[in-house]
Design a protein around this motif. Structure first.
Motif, short mmCIF file in Angstrom:
data_model
loop_
_atom_site.label_atom_id
_atom_site.label_comp_id
_atom_site.label_asym_id
_atom_site.label_seq_id
_atom_site.Cartn_x
_atom_site.Cartn_y
_atom_site.Cartn_z
N ALA A 52 8.39 10.48 -4.35
CA ALA A 52 9.03 9.44 -5.16
C ALA A 52 10.40 9.10 -4.57
CB ALA A 52 9.17 9.92 -6.60
N SER A 91 6.07 7.51 -10.10
CA SER A 91 4.97 7.61 -9.15
C SER A 91 5.50 7.55 -7.72
CB SER A 91 3.98 6.47 -9.39
OG SER A 91 3.49 6.48 -10.72
N ALA A 92 4.58 7.73 -6.78
CA ALA A 92 4.98 7.71 -5.37
C ALA A 92 5.56 6.35 -5.01
CB ALA A 92 3.77 8.02 -4.48
N TYR A 108 8.22 4.97 -6.20
CA TYR A 108 9.07 4.43 -7.26
C TYR A 108 10.31 5.31 -7.44
CZ TYR A 108 5.31 1.25 -8.62
OH TYR A 108 4.36 0.26 -8.63
N SER A 158 0.85 -1.18 0.00
CA SER A 158 0.00 0.00 0.00
C SER A 158 0.89 1.24 0.00
CB SER A 158 -0.91 0.00 1.23
OG SER A 158 -1.70 1.17 1.26
N ILE A 159 0.73 2.09 -1.01
CA ILE A 159 1.54 3.29 -1.15
C ILE A 159 0.64 4.50 -1.10
CG2 ILE A 159 3.18 4.52 -2.63
CD1 ILE A 159 3.95 1.88 -3.86
N ASP A 160 0.99 5.45 -0.27
CA ASP A 160 0.24 6.69 -0.17
C ASP A 160 0.46 7.51 -1.44
OD1 ASP A 160 -1.11 8.93 0.54
OD2 ASP A 160 0.19 9.48 2.23
N PRO A 161 -0.61 7.85 -2.17
CA PRO A 161 -0.42 8.65 -3.40
C PRO A 161 0.27 9.97 -3.16
CG PRO A 161 -2.64 7.73 -3.29
CD PRO A 161 -2.01 7.50 -1.94
N ALA A 162 0.17 10.50 -1.94
CA ALA A 162 0.80 11.78 -1.64
C ALA A 162 2.25 11.65 -1.23
CB ALA A 162 0.02 12.49 -0.53
N SER A 217 9.63 2.52 -2.06
CA SER A 217 8.69 1.48 -1.65
C SER A 217 8.69 0.30 -2.61
CB SER A 217 7.27 2.05 -1.54
OG SER A 217 7.22 3.11 -0.61
#
Length: 291
Positions: free
Chosen positions: A120, A221-222, A224, A113-117, A152
């Motif tokens: 990177a 993306s977040a 990465y 689970s990665i927080d979109p906010a 992550s």
């Protein structure tokens, strides 16, 4: 007359009663065997067939079957199911016995689970330290050591390049390098410079580490790895041979003043002289300097 009629009626009634109660022979027996009814062969055949079918269907039947199957997967869990049953329907008896042995397969899945906010991922330099700019001599080995930050999702491989803005060139230090907790690469600039079609320049360079499965300018993306996050700027220069001090000439300076510099100096001195003379004349005329 009445008595005669009553006597006749009673006699007829008595004879009728006796006649109905008398055990008479069948009609055919009275008339003889020649008048017997013709036998119906179709009804007899149907009756016999029906009787045979009924006897066959009511006969007890027994069937026994055994089915054994084995299914083996790469898993240590074993599931064994044995079923035995007896079914009876309309006079038919059957027995079925089955044994099924197999190994169940378990598939393990994981998700992140990665927080979109979230930010990177990037790199943090260990050698050299990112707090200052380091200058390297072209022709020597250059060592870079770094850690990954805010990562992550770990890429399968990374590319390490040095980008020069002066000639808009990108120099590959390492390609498809495996990802470890601490990454490092040694760049032999001397070996590269000897065989390079585009030589290294005296300029500033940016160290970039990015995912090998993506382009260098892709937006990550977040969680990465991003090529724009954590780039390190360093300098490189070409060494010059030793020159005695009396033979040294500065490429960006000159020993003599230019014409513009001389005119500026003359103008400054002239203005100073005029200002001093004017102030002295004004003070003498006003009697400021008289005693």
């Amino acid at each position: 007359m009445r008595c005669f009629i009553l006597t006749v009626l009673c006699t007829i009634l008595l004879l009728g009663t006796i006649s109905s109660a008398w055990p008479w022979r069948p009609y055919g027996a009275l008339l003889g065997a020649s008048l017997d009814k013709r036998a119906d062969t179709t009804d007899a055949t149907t009756a016999q067939t029906s009787e045979s079918t009924t006897e066959a269907s009511t006969a007890p039947k027994t069937s026994t079957g055994t089915t054994t199957g084995t299914n083996t997967d790469t898993n240590t869990d074993t599931n064994t199911d044995t079923k035995t049953g007896t079914a009876t329907d309309s006079g038919t008896t059957g027995t079925a016995t089955g044994t099924k042995t197999g190994k169940s397969k378990t598939t393990a899945t994981s998700s992140i689970s990665i927080d979109p906010a979230a930010a990177a991922g990037g790199v943090s330099m260990i050698t050299p330290v990112s707090s200052s700019t380091t200058y390297y001599k072209i022709g020597e080995d250059v060592t870079f050591v770094w850690n990954y930050t805010s990562l992550s999702v770990t890429p399968s491989a990374v590319n390490v390049v040095a980008s020069c803005s002066l000639n808009s060139m990108t120099y590959t230090l390492s390609s498809n390098m495996s990802v470890k907790q601490t990454g490092s690469v040694v760049w032999d600039t001397g070996k590269y410079q000897k065989s390079a079609t585009i030589p290294l320049l005296t300029a500033s360079y940016t160290l970039i580490v990015y995912d090998a499965s993506k382009d260098i300018d892709d937006t990550a993306s977040a969680g990465y790895l991003s090529s724009q996050n954590g780039g390190y700027v360093f300098g490189m220069y070409t060494p010059q041979p030793y020159t005695p001090l009396n033979q040294f000439k500065c490429a960006t300076c000159s020993g003599a003043l230019s014409e513009t510099s001389r005119l500026a100096i003359k103008f400054t001195v002239g203005m100073a002289v005029i200002t001093f003379a004017s102030f002295t004349w004004f003070a003498g005329s006003a009697g400021v300097l008289t005693t």
